[in-house]
Design an enzyme around this catalytic site. Structure first.
Site, short mmCIF file in Angstrom:
data_model
loop_
_atom_site.label_atom_id
_atom_site.label_comp_id
_atom_site.label_asym_id
_atom_site.label_seq_id
_atom_site.Cartn_x
_atom_site.Cartn_y
_atom_site.Cartn_z
N GLN A 173 0.84 -1.20 0.00
CA GLN A 173 0.00 0.00 0.00
C GLN A 173 0.87 1.25 0.00
O GLN A 173 0.60 2.21 -0.72
CB GLN A 173 -0.93 0.00 1.21
CG GLN A 173 -1.97 -1.11 1.12
CD GLN A 173 -2.92 -1.14 2.30
OE1 GLN A 173 -2.69 -0.48 3.31
NE2 GLN A 173 -3.99 -1.91 2.18
N ASP A 319 -2.54 -11.38 4.30
CA ASP A 319 -3.98 -11.34 4.61
C ASP A 319 -4.55 -12.71 4.99
O ASP A 319 -5.72 -12.81 5.34
CB ASP A 319 -4.75 -10.78 3.41
CG ASP A 319 -4.43 -9.31 3.17
OD1 ASP A 319 -4.05 -8.61 4.13
OD2 ASP A 319 -4.54 -8.87 2.00
C1 S3P Z 1 -2.89 -4.45 -0.06
C2 S3P Z 1 -1.72 -4.59 0.61
C3 S3P Z 1 -1.61 -5.24 1.93
C4 S3P Z 1 -2.85 -6.06 2.27
C5 S3P Z 1 -4.11 -5.33 1.94
C6 S3P Z 1 -4.16 -4.98 0.47
C7 S3P Z 1 -2.89 -3.79 -1.38
O1 S3P Z 1 -1.41 -4.25 2.91
O2 S3P Z 1 -2.85 -6.40 3.64
O3 S3P Z 1 -5.24 -6.15 2.25
O4 S3P Z 1 -3.89 -3.91 -2.13
O5 S3P Z 1 -1.90 -3.12 -1.69
P1 S3P Z 1 0.07 -3.72 3.25
O6 S3P Z 1 0.69 -3.38 1.96
O7 S3P Z 1 -0.14 -2.52 4.09
O8 S3P Z 1 0.73 -4.84 3.96
#
Ligand code: S3P
Length: 439
Positions: A173, A319
């Site tokens: 993210q 996840d």
């Molecule tokens: C996601 C990245 C993950 C994941 C989230 C979706 C994404 O989070 O847990 O459900 O779509 O980039 P993080 O990148 O914060 O670990």
């Protein structure tokens, strides 16, 4: 008055048949974001019509983007171009969706207008400094609460400049937020990750014709380019398939084929971990669909054994731990997870909430600061709290396949954020789960 939804999952059963779980959540979010800022008309199929992805879609509609659909996963996005978004007249409410909020922080930092991002109680507790801090370094003006949480206020008209940033935590993210801001920045934006994380943003940018460079653990793009509309076929979500991969592994006499599942190597940690535990999962008919690898997954029940989960697999299964803890509860011996402190800042504190719930069902589950030690045993019967976390709710429903009595799960409405139709599909495959509604 909002309706409260609980589940009651009856014990036992086996999972059998073929199924197609809903579309990938991460890819669905990105399809709306990139389609909206592309030039031309992007057609999407397989879009996840669940609350989180629809929150992203609603935000872009508030910014003037015309989207037809989604109907049966199909939608048509009339791209506004890189500079065509309009100022939203109200705050953008992103509900429960961390991905929407963090990625939008990046994208909106580069716009000429101000915006405010809000979310539900869970999202309003989640850490946002991990994105606001590097975005400020790029020149963004962005405010959070004193705790570094939403509501987030982004002041437009800033000129962004690229940075070279090493992520302190492995987070797709944060990486994606910086790359989206980098589209609007002067010069190059480079993000280096401490461990591989999902790379859907990079793949999709390439699919929209935006040049980017990958060198080892670093990805770089140059601001000021443009995206050209494309066609996107969203694979089904391995994070949703994971519930049935575990369910069919732990429930004797199960045999299941999950169709058209996204098997991007940055997402397949759950398969690797289950195989290390002794699961039998076959990857059939691997193919590429719109820049993402896809396959059918066949899973047959097998006795599982406890393992030390390799830390390098943690970001690749980030996840899936709620349901992997259920697999561990059904395994012979001890499963040890370390290096997963991130689980404490997901939709709920997934370490504590899973340890409490497994404990309530008679399993010895010992939370640690960055993981859990689970001793396999006999899952009993009882009531568990999901804390409004979709993946916790579904994980405990799956646990019933090996429980000695019914499992009642509190507060399951948020399953609709990622997996609409979960209970119907689960019932069709052989898990007896009922929905109880109260006013
Ligand atoms: C996601 C990245 C993950 C994941 C989230 C979706 C994404 O989070 O847990 O459900 O779509 O980039 P993080 O990148 O914060 O670990």
């Amino acid at each position: 008055m909002t309706m409260k939804i609980d589940y009651v999952a009856a014990p036992g059963g086996a999972l059998r048949g073929r199924a197609r779980v809903p579309g990938d959540k991460s890819i669905s979010h990105r399809s709306v974001m990139l389609g909206s800022i592309a030039e031309g008309v992007t057609r999407v199929s397989g879009f996840l019509e669940a609350e989180d992805a629809l929150a992203t879609l609603g935000a872009f509609r508030q910014m003037g983007v015309t989207v037809e659909g989604p109907v049966d996963g199909r939608m048509t996005i009339h791209g506004a171009g890189m500079h065509g978004l309009k100022a939203p007249s109200e705050p953008l409410n992103l509900g429960n969706s961390g991905t929407s909020m963090r990625l939008l922080c990046g994208l909106l930092s580069g716009q000429p207008f101000d915006s405010v991002l809000t979310g539900d109680a869970s999202l309003s507790r989640r850490p946002m400094r991990r994105v606001t801090e590097p975005l400020r370094r790029m020149g963004a003006t962005i405010e959070t609460t004193a705790e570094g949480t939403a509501p987030i206020r982004i002041f437009g008209k800033q000129s962004l400049h690229g940075i070279d940033y090493r992520l302190p935590v492995a987070s797709a993210q944060v990486k994606s937020a910086l790359l989206l801001a980098g589209l609007y920045a002067q010069g190059e934006t480079s993000v280096e990750e401490p461990a591989p994380t999902r790379d859907h943003t990079e793949r999709m940018l390439a699919g929209f014709g935006y040049p980017l460079r990958r060198e080892g653990s670093r990805v770089t793009l140059q601001g000021g380019g443009k995206l050209t509309a494309t066609e996107l076929d969203v694979p089904t979500d391995i994070s949703s398939a994971a519930f049935f991969l575990v369910g069919a592994s732990i429930a004797p006499d199960s045999e299941l084929v999950l169709e058209h599942v996204g098997i991007n190597p940055t997402r397949t940690g759950v398969i690797d971990i289950l195989r290390l535990m002794g699961a039998k999962i076959e990857v059939l008919d691997s193919r590429m669909v719109g820049g993402e690898p896809v396959a059918d997954l066949k899973v047959v029940s097998r006795p599982l054994r406890g393992i030390q989960i390799p830390e390098k697999l943690v970001p690749l299964a980030i996840d899936e731990f709620p349901v992997l803890f259920v697999a561990a509860a059904c395994a012979e011996g001890e499963t040890v997870l370390t290096g997963a402190a991130e689980l404490r800042v997901k939709e709920s504190d997934r370490i504590q909430v899973m340890a409490d719930g497994l404990g309530a069902l008679g399993i010895d589950a010992c939370p640690t600061p960055d993981g859990m030690i689970v001793r396999g045993g006999r899952i009993g019967s009882g009531r568990v709290a999901s804390h409004g976390d979709h993946r916790i709710a579904m994980a405990f429903a799956i646990a019933a396949l090996r429980a000695s009595g019914p499992i009642e799960i509190d507060d399951c409405a948020n399953v609709n954020t990622s997996f609409p139709g979960f209970t119907e599909l689960a019932r069709r495959l052989g898990l007896n789960v009922e929905v109880v509604r109260h006013a």
